[in-house]
Design a protein around this motif. Sequence first.
Motif, PDB file in Angstrom:
ATOM      1  N   VAL A  87       0.808  -1.362   0.125  1.00 48.58           N
ATOM      2  CA  VAL A  87      -0.088   0.077   0.160  1.00 48.58           C
ATOM      3  C   VAL A  87       0.958   1.376   0.070  1.00 48.58           C
ATOM      4  CG1 VAL A  87      -1.718   1.418   1.446  1.00 48.58           C
ATOM      5  CG2 VAL A  87      -2.112  -1.181   1.160  1.00 48.58           C
ATOM      6  N   TRP A  88       2.009   0.974   0.994  1.00 47.06           N
ATOM      7  CA  TRP A  88       2.853   2.423   0.911  1.00 47.06           C
ATOM      8  C   TRP A  88       3.623   2.631  -0.539  1.00 47.06           C
ATOM      9  CZ3 TRP A  88       2.620   6.545   3.807  1.00 47.06           C
ATOM     10  CH2 TRP A  88       3.971   7.383   3.777  1.00 47.06           C
ATOM     11  N   SER A  89       4.027   1.671  -1.010  1.00 48.89           N
ATOM     12  CA  SER A  89       4.866   1.814  -2.322  1.00 48.89           C
ATOM     13  C   SER A  89       3.866   2.334  -3.534  1.00 48.89           C
ATOM     14  CB  SER A  89       5.226   0.268  -2.725  1.00 48.89           C
ATOM     15  OG  SER A  89       5.919   0.271  -3.709  1.00 48.89           O
ATOM     16  N   SER A  90       2.622   1.880  -3.312  1.00 45.93           N
ATOM     17  CA  SER A  90       1.551   2.014  -4.307  1.00 45.93           C
ATOM     18  C   SER A  90       1.302   3.650  -4.031  1.00 45.93           C
ATOM     19  CB  SER A  90       0.269   1.349  -4.315  1.00 45.93           C
ATOM     20  OG  SER A  90       0.516   0.180  -4.670  1.00 45.93           O
ATOM     21  N   ALA A  91       1.329   3.994  -3.046  1.00 46.25           N
ATOM     22  CA  ALA A  91       0.846   5.485  -2.672  1.00 46.25           C
ATOM     23  C   ALA A  91       1.967   6.296  -3.025  1.00 46.25           C
ATOM     24  CB  ALA A  91       0.611   5.776  -1.097  1.00 46.25           C
ATOM     25  N   HIS A  92       3.177   5.942  -2.797  1.00 41.61           N
ATOM     26  CA  HIS A  92       4.393   6.711  -3.167  1.00 41.61           C
ATOM     27  C   HIS A  92       4.427   6.698  -4.740  1.00 41.61           C
ATOM     28  CE1 HIS A  92       7.671   8.136  -0.849  1.00 41.61           C
ATOM     29  NE2 HIS A  92       7.163   7.373  -0.027  1.00 41.61           N
ATOM     30  N   GLN A  93       4.091   5.797  -5.551  1.00 40.82           N
ATOM     31  CA  GLN A  93       4.153   5.756  -6.955  1.00 40.82           C
ATOM     32  C   GLN A  93       3.166   6.646  -7.540  1.00 40.82           C
ATOM     33  OE1 GLN A  93       3.678   1.766  -7.980  1.00 40.82           O
ATOM     34  NE2 GLN A  93       5.914   1.432  -8.137  1.00 40.82           N
ATOM     35  N   THR A  94       1.952   6.734  -6.785  1.00 41.28           N
ATOM     36  CA  THR A  94       1.120   7.734  -7.080  1.00 41.28           C
ATOM     37  C   THR A  94       1.474   9.150  -7.096  1.00 41.28           C
ATOM     38  OG1 THR A  94      -0.888   6.090  -6.658  1.00 41.28           O
ATOM     39  CG2 THR A  94      -1.682   8.387  -6.609  1.00 41.28           C
ATOM     40  N   LEU A  95       1.885   9.291  -5.832  1.00 39.50           N
ATOM     41  CA  LEU A  95       2.324  10.758  -5.607  1.00 39.50           C
ATOM     42  C   LEU A  95       3.833  10.928  -5.946  1.00 39.50           C
ATOM     43  CD1 LEU A  95       0.590  11.033  -2.024  1.00 39.50           C
ATOM     44  CD2 LEU A  95      -0.099  12.061  -4.329  1.00 39.50           C
ATOM     45  N   ALA A  96       4.492  10.177  -6.773  1.00 39.52           N
ATOM     46  CA  ALA A  96       5.749  10.383  -7.200  1.00 39.52           C
ATOM     47  C   ALA A  96       6.096  11.611  -7.874  1.00 39.52           C
ATOM     48  CB  ALA A  96       6.425   9.289  -7.937  1.00 39.52           C
ATOM     49  N   ASP A  97       5.244  12.432  -8.700  1.00 37.54           N
ATOM     50  CA  ASP A  97       5.408  13.466  -9.431  1.00 37.54           C
ATOM     51  C   ASP A  97       5.904  14.705  -8.565  1.00 37.54           C
ATOM     52  OD1 ASP A  97       4.841  15.951 -10.840  1.00 37.54           O
ATOM     53  OD2 ASP A  97       3.528  14.806 -12.237  1.00 37.54           O
ATOM     54  N   ALA A  98       6.730  15.603  -8.928  1.00 39.26           N
ATOM     55  CA  ALA A  98       7.458  16.428  -8.306  1.00 39.26           C
ATOM     56  C   ALA A  98       6.547  17.091  -7.688  1.00 39.26           C
ATOM     57  CB  ALA A  98       8.330  17.281  -9.078  1.00 39.26           C
ATOM     58  N   GLU A  99       5.372  17.666  -8.250  1.00 39.69           N
ATOM     59  CA  GLU A  99       4.247  18.709  -7.861  1.00 39.69           C
ATOM     60  C   GLU A  99       3.638  17.899  -6.629  1.00 39.69           C
ATOM     61  OE1 GLU A  99       3.987  18.615 -11.459  1.00 39.69           O
ATOM     62  OE2 GLU A  99       5.632  20.040 -11.546  1.00 39.69           O
ATOM     63  N   LEU A 100       3.342  16.671  -6.591  1.00 38.24           N
ATOM     64  CA  LEU A 100       2.665  15.994  -5.706  1.00 38.24           C
ATOM     65  C   LEU A 100       3.497  15.506  -4.474  1.00 38.24           C
ATOM     66  CD1 LEU A 100       0.409  13.590  -8.157  1.00 38.24           C
ATOM     67  CD2 LEU A 100      -0.152  15.932  -7.166  1.00 38.24           C
ATOM     68  N   LYS A 101       4.696  15.371  -4.562  1.00 34.61           N
ATOM     69  CA  LYS A 101       5.250  14.946  -3.528  1.00 34.61           C
ATOM     70  C   LYS A 101       5.018  15.701  -2.235  1.00 34.61           C
ATOM     71  CE  LYS A 101       9.447  12.485  -5.315  1.00 34.61           C
ATOM     72  NZ  LYS A 101      10.508  12.223  -5.278  1.00 34.61           N
ATOM     73  N   SER A 102       4.822  17.050  -2.419  1.00 34.72           N
ATOM     74  CA  SER A 102       4.551  17.862  -1.119  1.00 34.72           C
ATOM     75  C   SER A 102       3.108  17.932  -0.959  1.00 34.72           C
ATOM     76  CB  SER A 102       5.073  19.107  -1.330  1.00 34.72           C
ATOM     77  OG  SER A 102       4.729  19.733  -2.418  1.00 34.72           O
ATOM     78  N   ALA A 103       2.128  16.893  -1.631  1.00 28.38           N
ATOM     79  CA  ALA A 103       0.889  16.804  -0.914  1.00 28.38           C
ATOM     80  C   ALA A 103       0.691  16.838   0.517  1.00 28.38           C
ATOM     81  CB  ALA A 103       0.214  15.589  -1.722  1.00 28.38           C
TER      82      ALA A 103
END
Length: 123
Positions: A87-103
């Motif tokens: 789950v954590w890995s998938s969430a990381h991949q989803t939010l991997a975009d530079a703009e999304l890392k600081s979500a």
Amino acid sequence: MKRDMDLIRAIMLAIRDYDGRPSASEVQALVRSDDNGAFGYHIELLIQGAMMTGVDTGVRKDRYGMASLALTWAGQDFADNIANDRVWSSAHQTLADAELKSASFAVWSQVVVAEITELCGGA
């Protein structure tokens, strides 16, 4: 300083899995964080965000003066949701975009819940 969600996860899971209520120094040793400033900052964030509680002893022998750390109800829910590595890995991949890392924390929570729902067959 920016929020590090991997450090947040490590801290929350260390507290969740600890037998009792650890001090901040005990948690830091468990998560193997060498950056005192970053670790202390993330402890403060978790307390400010009502994900955990702690007792300020006022004694700085424990580097942070924080003892009896415990997750709140919301903190326990989030820790349980992020405990699964897949789950954590998938969430990381989803939010991997530079703009999304600081979500925001709320966005991370929603993405994690969506990943769990998908693993459960979209229930």
